[in-house]
Design an enzyme around this catalytic site. Structure first.
Site, PDB file in Angstrom:
ATOM      1  N   CYS A   1       0.834  -1.202   0.000  1.00 58.46           N
ATOM      2  CA  CYS A   1       0.000   0.000   0.000  1.00 58.46           C
ATOM      3  C   CYS A   1       0.872   1.258   0.000  1.00 58.46           C
ATOM      4  O   CYS A   1       1.575   1.516  -0.968  1.00 58.46           O
ATOM      5  CB  CYS A   1      -0.972  -0.040   1.172  1.00 58.46           C
ATOM      6  SG  CYS A   1      -2.393   1.064   0.969  1.00 58.46           S
TER       7      CYS A   1
ATOM      8  N   HIS B   1      -3.864  -5.084  -0.206  1.00 63.25           N
ATOM      9  CA  HIS B   1      -3.480  -5.716   1.057  1.00 63.25           C
ATOM     10  C   HIS B   1      -3.553  -7.238   0.927  1.00 63.25           C
ATOM     11  O   HIS B   1      -4.612  -7.833   1.112  1.00 63.25           O
ATOM     12  CB  HIS B   1      -4.393  -5.245   2.193  1.00 63.25           C
ATOM     13  CG  HIS B   1      -4.083  -3.869   2.666  1.00 63.25           C
ATOM     14  ND1 HIS B   1      -3.194  -3.621   3.690  1.00 63.25           N
ATOM     15  CD2 HIS B   1      -4.518  -2.662   2.238  1.00 63.25           C
ATOM     16  CE1 HIS B   1      -3.102  -2.307   3.874  1.00 63.25           C
ATOM     17  NE2 HIS B   1      -3.893  -1.711   3.012  1.00 63.25           N
TER      18      HIS B   1
ATOM     19  N   GLU C   1      -2.594  -9.443   2.928  1.00 65.00           N
ATOM     20  CA  GLU C   1      -2.953 -10.068   4.206  1.00 65.00           C
ATOM     21  C   GLU C   1      -4.455 -10.068   4.452  1.00 65.00           C
ATOM     22  O   GLU C   1      -4.943 -10.714   5.390  1.00 65.00           O
ATOM     23  CB  GLU C   1      -2.232  -9.361   5.354  1.00 65.00           C
ATOM     24  CG  GLU C   1      -2.849  -8.064   5.825  1.00 65.00           C
ATOM     25  CD  GLU C   1      -2.632  -6.899   4.887  1.00 65.00           C
ATOM     26  OE1 GLU C   1      -3.198  -5.821   5.134  1.00 65.00           O
ATOM     27  OE2 GLU C   1      -1.892  -7.045   3.885  1.00 65.00           O
TER      28      GLU C   1
END
Length: 347
Positions: free
Chosen positions: A243, A325, A327
């Site tokens: 990001c 993202h 994750e």
């Protein structure tokens, strides 16, 4: 009875219901996520913003601390068509102003038409339209929050999984989500979390196998120290970023970043890999993007909707970054293998 007001840039005032009292301001943005309100509200990338939920009912599965991405609510305030009592009570306990019973479709449409905008909120007994307008007039542009990193970063270095047998990661915390650290620890990495203004000597003390620049709020040009660390270690230590981290790496290597009209925020953003032509769904939360990657970085993934860069790489220099993202938290989990890829760089 109206007991809350939302003042939009241009001084249009919208009536609402107070769910958590207070007066605040920030950049008004929206997320399209249907779920994951706990993760969104604790994501440090929302610092100095007012978060509007486009999904009408927020809170239908309660509030559980184990889903939090940080130790506090990060946006300056929150707006929804309807907040459940659980969420409203949580926001009030965090002193985060919140309003509902307003037409969020109208708010989202205005942001889509006119871009992310300054906004003021006044909620609670005896507030007036003028209170909200006063907050609006005091609101700053995101790029003017020049030291926003200090609001979201660790103050002192931390070590996670100190006894791990995996690679040593120096993670520069520009506002890292907790699940980024967890994703590395799950792969047995020893993660040294460094403050956002860490310098090259701080990184050298860790002797990392991998330098990792985290996500975070605001304008990447305001994270000069992180860029200097990248510039120092490029070519010597593999580098990864997520990001804001992608934007910082791009700036450090001669690229350019720019503010987007209204950004990407939600869990349904499609990304296409230019090498495999595979499309994955991703979680995103950013208002800036890489406009020009420069000569040292190749664009390997793009957003299907607007072609903005979602992945940058340089195999020779050992660099992999992602604008989204991987994750997740909230999902989808299509891109979790990113963490395997970046740790493989350190082999």
């Amino acid at each position: 009875m109206t007991d809350a007001y939302v003042a939009l840039e241009g001084e249009r005032v919208v009536e609402a219901r107070c769910r958590s009292p207070g007066k605040t301001n920030g950049e008004l943005v929206f997320t399209t996520a249907y779920t994951g309100y706990e993760e969104s509200l604790t994501d440090p990338s929302y610092e100095e913003q007012l978060l509007t939920f486009s999904y009408p009912l927020i809170g239908n599965y309660g509030v559980r601390e184990e889903r939090f991405e940080s130790d506090r609510v990060q946006p300056n305030g929150a707006l929804a068509r309807e907040f459940t009592d659980d969420v409203a009570e949580w926001l009030e306990s965090e002193d985060a102003p919140a309003v509902d019973h307003l037409d969020t479709r109208d708010i989202v449409t205005e942001i889509r038409d006119n871009g992310a905008m300054k906004c003021g909120i006044a909620a609670g007994p005896d507030v007036t339209e003028e209170d909200a307008l006063e907050q609006l007039r005091e609101c700053k542009h995101m790029s003017d929050h020049t030291d926003i990193g200090a609001q979201v970063s660790v103050a002192e270095p931390e070590v996670h999984n100190a006894d791990g047998d995996g690679k040593t990661v120096a993670l520069v915390d520009c506002g890292a989500k907790g699940s980024i650290i967890s994703s590395l620890v799950e792969r047995d990495a020893v993660v040294h979390v460094l403050p956002y203004d860490a310098d090259a000597d701080d990184v050298a003390a860790v002797d990392p196998d991998l330098l990792f620049i985290s996500n975070g709020p605001g304008d990447p040009e305001n994270f000069e120290a992180a860029g200097e660390v990248v510039d120092t270690y490029v070519g010597d230590v593999p580098i990864a970023g997520i990001c804001l981290g992608q934007q910082v790496v791009a700036n450090a290597l001669g690229g350019e970043t720019e503010k987007m009209e209204f950004g990407h925020r939600g869990v349904n953003q499609p990304v296409r890999d230019l090498r495999t032509d595979r499309v994955v769904m991703t979680t995103q939360n950013h208002g800036y993007t890489v406009a020009e990657p420069g000569e040292n970085l190749e664009v390997t993934q793009v957003n299907v909707n607007d072609d903005t860069p979602e992945g940058l790489e340089n195999e020779d220099l050992g660099i992999i970054t992602r604008q989204y993202h991987p994750e997740a938290n909230p999902g989808p989990n299509d891109s979790l293998d990113f963490f395997d890829d970046v740790l493989a760089l350190a082999e």
